[in-house]
Design a protein around this motif. Structure first.
Motif, mmCIF file in Angstrom:
data_model
loop_
_atom_site.group_PDB
_atom_site.id
_atom_site.type_symbol
_atom_site.label_atom_id
_atom_site.label_comp_id
_atom_site.label_asym_id
_atom_site.label_seq_id
_atom_site.Cartn_x
_atom_site.Cartn_y
_atom_site.Cartn_z
ATOM 1 N N LEU A 160 -3.068 5.173 11.351
ATOM 2 C CA LEU A 160 -2.165 5.370 10.214
ATOM 3 C C LEU A 160 -2.936 5.026 8.939
ATOM 4 O O LEU A 160 -3.475 3.917 8.815
ATOM 5 N N TYR A 161 -2.971 5.966 7.994
ATOM 6 C CA TYR A 161 -3.817 5.838 6.815
ATOM 7 C C TYR A 161 -2.977 5.454 5.587
ATOM 8 O O TYR A 161 -1.928 6.053 5.302
ATOM 9 N N PHE A 162 -3.454 4.458 4.846
ATOM 10 C CA PHE A 162 -2.815 3.991 3.613
ATOM 11 C C PHE A 162 -3.893 3.837 2.531
ATOM 12 O O PHE A 162 -5.092 3.818 2.820
ATOM 13 N N SER A 163 -3.444 3.710 1.296
ATOM 14 C CA SER A 163 -4.380 3.481 0.182
ATOM 15 C C SER A 163 -3.631 2.790 -0.945
ATOM 16 O O SER A 163 -2.403 2.876 -1.051
ATOM 17 N N ASP A 164 -4.369 2.077 -1.783
ATOM 18 C CA ASP A 164 -3.768 1.501 -2.997
ATOM 19 C C ASP A 164 -4.105 2.354 -4.220
ATOM 20 O O ASP A 164 -3.905 1.914 -5.356
ATOM 21 N N GLU A 165 -4.615 3.583 -3.985
ATOM 22 C CA GLU A 165 -4.909 4.523 -5.066
ATOM 23 C C GLU A 165 -3.963 5.716 -4.934
ATOM 24 O O GLU A 165 -4.001 6.458 -3.940
ATOM 25 N N ILE A 188 6.024 9.792 -1.332
ATOM 26 C CA ILE A 188 5.141 8.639 -1.152
ATOM 27 C C ILE A 188 5.994 7.485 -0.646
ATOM 28 O O ILE A 188 7.087 7.233 -1.183
ATOM 29 N N ILE A 189 5.500 6.782 0.366
ATOM 30 C CA ILE A 189 6.193 5.608 0.888
ATOM 31 C C ILE A 189 5.436 4.364 0.449
ATOM 32 O O ILE A 189 4.218 4.249 0.664
ATOM 33 N N VAL A 190 6.150 3.454 -0.207
ATOM 34 C CA VAL A 190 5.599 2.144 -0.556
ATOM 35 C C VAL A 190 5.881 1.221 0.627
ATOM 36 O O VAL A 190 7.041 1.030 1.018
ATOM 37 N N ALA A 191 4.807 0.659 1.213
ATOM 38 C CA ALA A 191 4.961 -0.090 2.461
ATOM 39 C C ALA A 191 4.293 -1.454 2.382
ATOM 40 O O ALA A 191 3.326 -1.656 1.638
ATOM 41 N N ARG A 192 4.854 -2.395 3.158
ATOM 42 C CA ARG A 192 4.138 -3.642 3.425
ATOM 43 C C ARG A 192 3.131 -3.350 4.524
ATOM 44 O O ARG A 192 3.429 -2.609 5.467
ATOM 45 N N LEU A 193 1.952 -3.962 4.438
ATOM 46 C CA LEU A 193 0.893 -3.655 5.397
ATOM 47 C C LEU A 193 0.205 -4.946 5.820
ATOM 48 O O LEU A 193 -0.185 -5.771 4.984
ATOM 49 N N LEU A 194 0.074 -5.138 7.129
ATOM 50 C CA LEU A 194 -0.636 -6.298 7.685
ATOM 51 C C LEU A 194 -2.033 -5.866 8.104
ATOM 52 O O LEU A 194 -2.198 -5.132 9.071
ATOM 53 N N LEU A 195 -3.053 -6.316 7.356
ATOM 54 C CA LEU A 195 -4.431 -5.958 7.697
ATOM 55 C C LEU A 195 -5.090 -6.993 8.590
ATOM 56 O O LEU A 195 -6.076 -6.690 9.275
ATOM 57 N N ALA A 232 0.841 -1.193 0.000
ATOM 58 C CA ALA A 232 0.000 0.000 0.000
ATOM 59 C C ALA A 232 0.879 1.247 0.000
ATOM 60 O O ALA A 232 2.104 1.172 0.173
ATOM 61 N N LEU A 233 0.235 2.410 -0.188
ATOM 62 C CA LEU A 233 0.939 3.684 -0.299
ATOM 63 C C LEU A 233 0.583 4.585 0.883
ATOM 64 O O LEU A 233 -0.551 4.554 1.380
ATOM 65 N N HIS A 234 1.548 5.393 1.297
ATOM 66 C CA HIS A 234 1.338 6.354 2.380
ATOM 67 C C HIS A 234 1.927 7.687 1.933
ATOM 68 O O HIS A 234 3.118 7.788 1.628
ATOM 69 N N GLY A 235 1.093 8.738 1.847
ATOM 70 C CA GLY A 235 1.549 10.053 1.433
ATOM 71 C C GLY A 235 1.980 10.894 2.625
ATOM 72 O O GLY A 235 1.298 10.930 3.660
ATOM 73 N N THR A 236 3.134 11.568 2.500
ATOM 74 C CA THR A 236 3.636 12.389 3.599
ATOM 75 C C THR A 236 4.587 13.434 3.032
ATOM 76 O O THR A 236 4.914 13.422 1.840
ATOM 77 N N ASN A 237 5.041 14.351 3.895
ATOM 78 C CA ASN A 237 5.986 15.363 3.431
ATOM 79 C C ASN A 237 7.427 14.897 3.694
ATOM 80 O O ASN A 237 7.662 13.850 4.289
ATOM 81 N N GLU A 238 8.400 15.701 3.283
ATOM 82 C CA GLU A 238 9.807 15.313 3.361
ATOM 83 C C GLU A 238 10.257 15.110 4.816
ATOM 84 O O GLU A 238 10.975 14.145 5.140
ATOM 85 N N GLU A 239 9.824 15.980 5.713
ATOM 86 C CA GLU A 239 10.259 15.903 7.114
ATOM 87 C C GLU A 239 9.765 14.622 7.768
ATOM 88 O O GLU A 239 10.530 13.889 8.414
ATOM 89 N N LYS A 240 8.487 14.309 7.594
ATOM 90 C CA LYS A 240 7.940 13.105 8.217
ATOM 91 C C LYS A 240 8.479 11.846 7.557
ATOM 92 O O LYS A 240 8.612 10.793 8.196
ATOM 93 N N ALA A 241 8.791 11.935 6.236
ATOM 94 C CA ALA A 241 9.337 10.771 5.554
ATOM 95 C C ALA A 241 10.669 10.357 6.177
ATOM 96 O O ALA A 241 10.966 9.161 6.333
ATOM 97 N N LYS A 242 11.493 11.351 6.550
ATOM 98 C CA LYS A 242 12.764 11.052 7.185
ATOM 99 C C LYS A 242 12.574 10.355 8.542
ATOM 100 O O LYS A 242 13.304 9.434 8.901
ATOM 101 N N LYS A 243 11.577 10.789 9.304
ATOM 102 C CA LYS A 243 11.302 10.165 10.607
ATOM 103 C C LYS A 243 10.840 8.732 10.433
ATOM 104 O O LYS A 243 11.198 7.855 11.230
ATOM 105 N N ILE A 244 10.019 8.504 9.376
ATOM 106 C CA ILE A 244 9.535 7.140 9.131
ATOM 107 C C ILE A 244 10.704 6.246 8.743
ATOM 108 O O ILE A 244 10.772 5.068 9.135
#
Length: 560
Positions: free
Chosen positions: A457-462, A484-491, A425-437
């Protein structure tokens, strides 16, 4: 209304077939009108409108003026005869028949006697259009049809008509050729018989070794063997320039006919040859184009497979490296623009926009990747694996509803556990938060409390959904580079919510009446449910409340 009877030429008395243009004198407006009629369920008359350049239906004109209709051929020869706005100069068809039989040069138009415009040169008397017909009947048996006087300056002939005539057939657009001399008299006799006595309009004749059907009314010639149809016409002496050498004319006609037949055969042969060569060339071109496409496709596939195999092998080694280097600090490795994975991810993000989404969502259909980094964080990976083991124990023997992601082919080196609804899934964020992640992973405690489906924590496949939070837009307009962070997600076992869950910080109970059954592992908000302020949810979203259920794989920077 019987248009067949109405559309009859007042001069030659021939019926005008459907679709043929005729002219009608509208006396009230003092103007010629171009008309035609068509057959169908009901016959209809049409008039040509010169202003709008089209045919318009108009049946009313025929009711008032149908007795003043002439065919197109007669109009070109005879239009001067109708004097504008004065009925006294119009002769009916019966009177025209009598004039033709006695020779209409014997009647001229004279303006010396009021209301009697027709002057008979045989008896030197003036007549109206009503009395002329009776008078002409007295001359039918007369042998002396020689005019006794010549017209004066204020007189003119009704119609120039002598014993000379010429019958012709059309050999090409605007090109006419005369019938043989022996055929001329046959056609003229049939024509006069049809005009005077109402005889048959169709005759069969043989000329130059060929049989033809002649239709005097339709002015056509048909070859029954070839079914070829030609137009014919009758011309009078005022329009004919005779060749003095009759034999020369006949010889020229025969020569031209032979040349035409020879050229027709040659043209047919060459046309067939050209068509054959053209078809063969088209087939060869198609084969060459198809072969070229196949070669290009195979070359692209080979290159992509080579690069993908290299990258997949590299990432597989990284999986082992994560396990062996538990205490190593987080790091990132850049993936170049020329890498097959770089192009693959860009194509997947462009395609991960529903076809029904437009406006702001259209921006992601033309997005361009700026950079791509592979994230290596052993600590976050360890937490992810630990949470994965917990879910396996927790959901052992539990039947969970399967969840699919549009990005399942995004990372081919990853083996996803479908039993735990592990997805990309995808997670949208800004540059500062991306570094923390990158450094510490996902932390739900830093999430917004006003989230529509709780503080998670919100994710989407769109891709167009995560665009809203990526920092690439400002007031709906492109404003720079987004993340954008491409992540593995356990639902795990997800809850498919039917509406907002503002203020919630944990997953909902599976059964409120029996909390002992435990909670769901995630929340899914599907498109179409009631969302914010009673409006429909537009995008599909995945919400988790435990940061260990997500692992960041790739950090993407892009521009719209």
């Amino acid at each position: 209304m019987d248009f067949k009877a109405v559309f009859r030429c007042a001069r030659c008395y021939a019926d005008c077939p459907a679709g043929e243009e005729v002219l009608l004198w509208a006396e009230e407006e003092e103007v010629w009108r171009w008309m035609k009629w068509e057959e169908g369920r009901s016959a209809t008359a049409w008039e040509w409108n010169f202003t709008s350049s089209c045919w318009q239906e108009t049946n009313s004109l025929w009711t008032r003026y149908h007795n003043k209709t002439v065919c197109h051929n007669c109009w070109t020869e005879w239009s001067w005869y109708v004097k504008t706005g004065e009925d006294q100069y119009i002769l009916d068809s019966e009177c025209m028949k009598l004039l033709r039989r006695i020779g209409d040069t014997n009647v001229i138009i004279s303006e010396t006697v009021p209301n009697r415009p027709f002057f008979c040169r045989l008896c030197l008397q003036c007549f109206s259009n009503r009395t002329l017909q009776t008078h002409l009947g007295t001359h039918l048996g007369s042998q002396d049809r020689t005019a006794q006087t010549e017209p004066s300056d204020h007189q003119r002939s009704v119609h120039v008509q002598t014993e000379s005539y010429l019958w012709e057939f059309e050999v090409g657009p605007g090109q006419w050729q005369a019938f043989l001399w022996d055929v001329q008299q046959i056609l003229e006799d049939s024509y006069l018989d049809a005009m005077d006595t109402g005889g048959s309009h169709e005759i069969n004749l043989t000329t130059n070794g060929f049989i033809y059907y002649i239709d005097i009314a339709a002015m056509t010639q048909t070859n029954p063997k070839t079914q070829r149809l030609r137009k014919i016409r009758r011309r009078e002496e005022s329009q004919i320039t005779w060749l003095e050498d009759r034999e020369g004319l006949l010889s020229k006609i025969a020569e031209l006919e032979a040349q035409v037949l020879e050229m027709d055969e040659a043209n047919k042969f060459h046309s067939r040859k050209v068509r054959t060569l053209t078809n063969e060339k088209q087939e060869v071109d198609v084969l060459l184009e198809e072969s070229q496409r196949k070669n290009e496709k195979l070359t692209s596939e080979i290159i992509a497979l080579q690069k993908q195999a290299d990258h997949s092998a590299q990432v597989s080694l990284q999986e082992m490296w994560r396990t062996q280097h538990q205490g190593s600090p987080p790091s990132c490795s850049a993936i170049g623009v020329g890498d097959a994975l770089f192009r693959k991810i860009q194509c997947l993000l462009r395609a991960a926009v529903p076809t029904s989404h437009h406006s702001q969502c259209d921006s992601m259909r033309q997005m361009e990747l700026v950079s791509m980094e592979q994230i290596h964080n052993v600590k976050v990976w360890k937490n992810y694996q630990h949470r994965k083991n917990q879910l396996q124990e927790e959901l052992k023997g539990v039947k969970v509803q399967s969840v699919a992601s549009k990005l399942k082919d995004c990372c081919s080196w990853i083996t996803l556990d479908t039993g735990l609804n592990e997805i990309i899934a995808l997670h949208g964020t800004n540059e500062e938060k991306a570094k923390k992640i990158e450094e510490t992973g996902f932390d739900y405690r830093l999430s917004r409390e006003e989230g529509l489906y709780g503080q998670g924590l919100y994710f989407s496949d769109e891709s167009c959904k995560v665009l809203q939070y990526s920092g690439a837009l400002c007031n709906g307009m492109p404003s720079g580079v987004g993340c954008i962070i491409v992540a593995r997600l356990l639902l795990g076992d997800p809850c498919f919510t039917n509406g907002p869950r503002k203020g919630e910080r944990v997953e909902p109970y599976k059964d409120l009446a029996n909390p002992g059954q435990g909670r769901f592992n995630s929340v899914i908000a599907r498109a179409g449910i009631v969302g914010n302020a009673g409006q429909q949810q537009v995008h599909q979203e995945f919400v988790i409340y435990d940061g260990a259920q997500a692992y960041p794989e790739l950090l993407l920077r892009f521009k719209c």
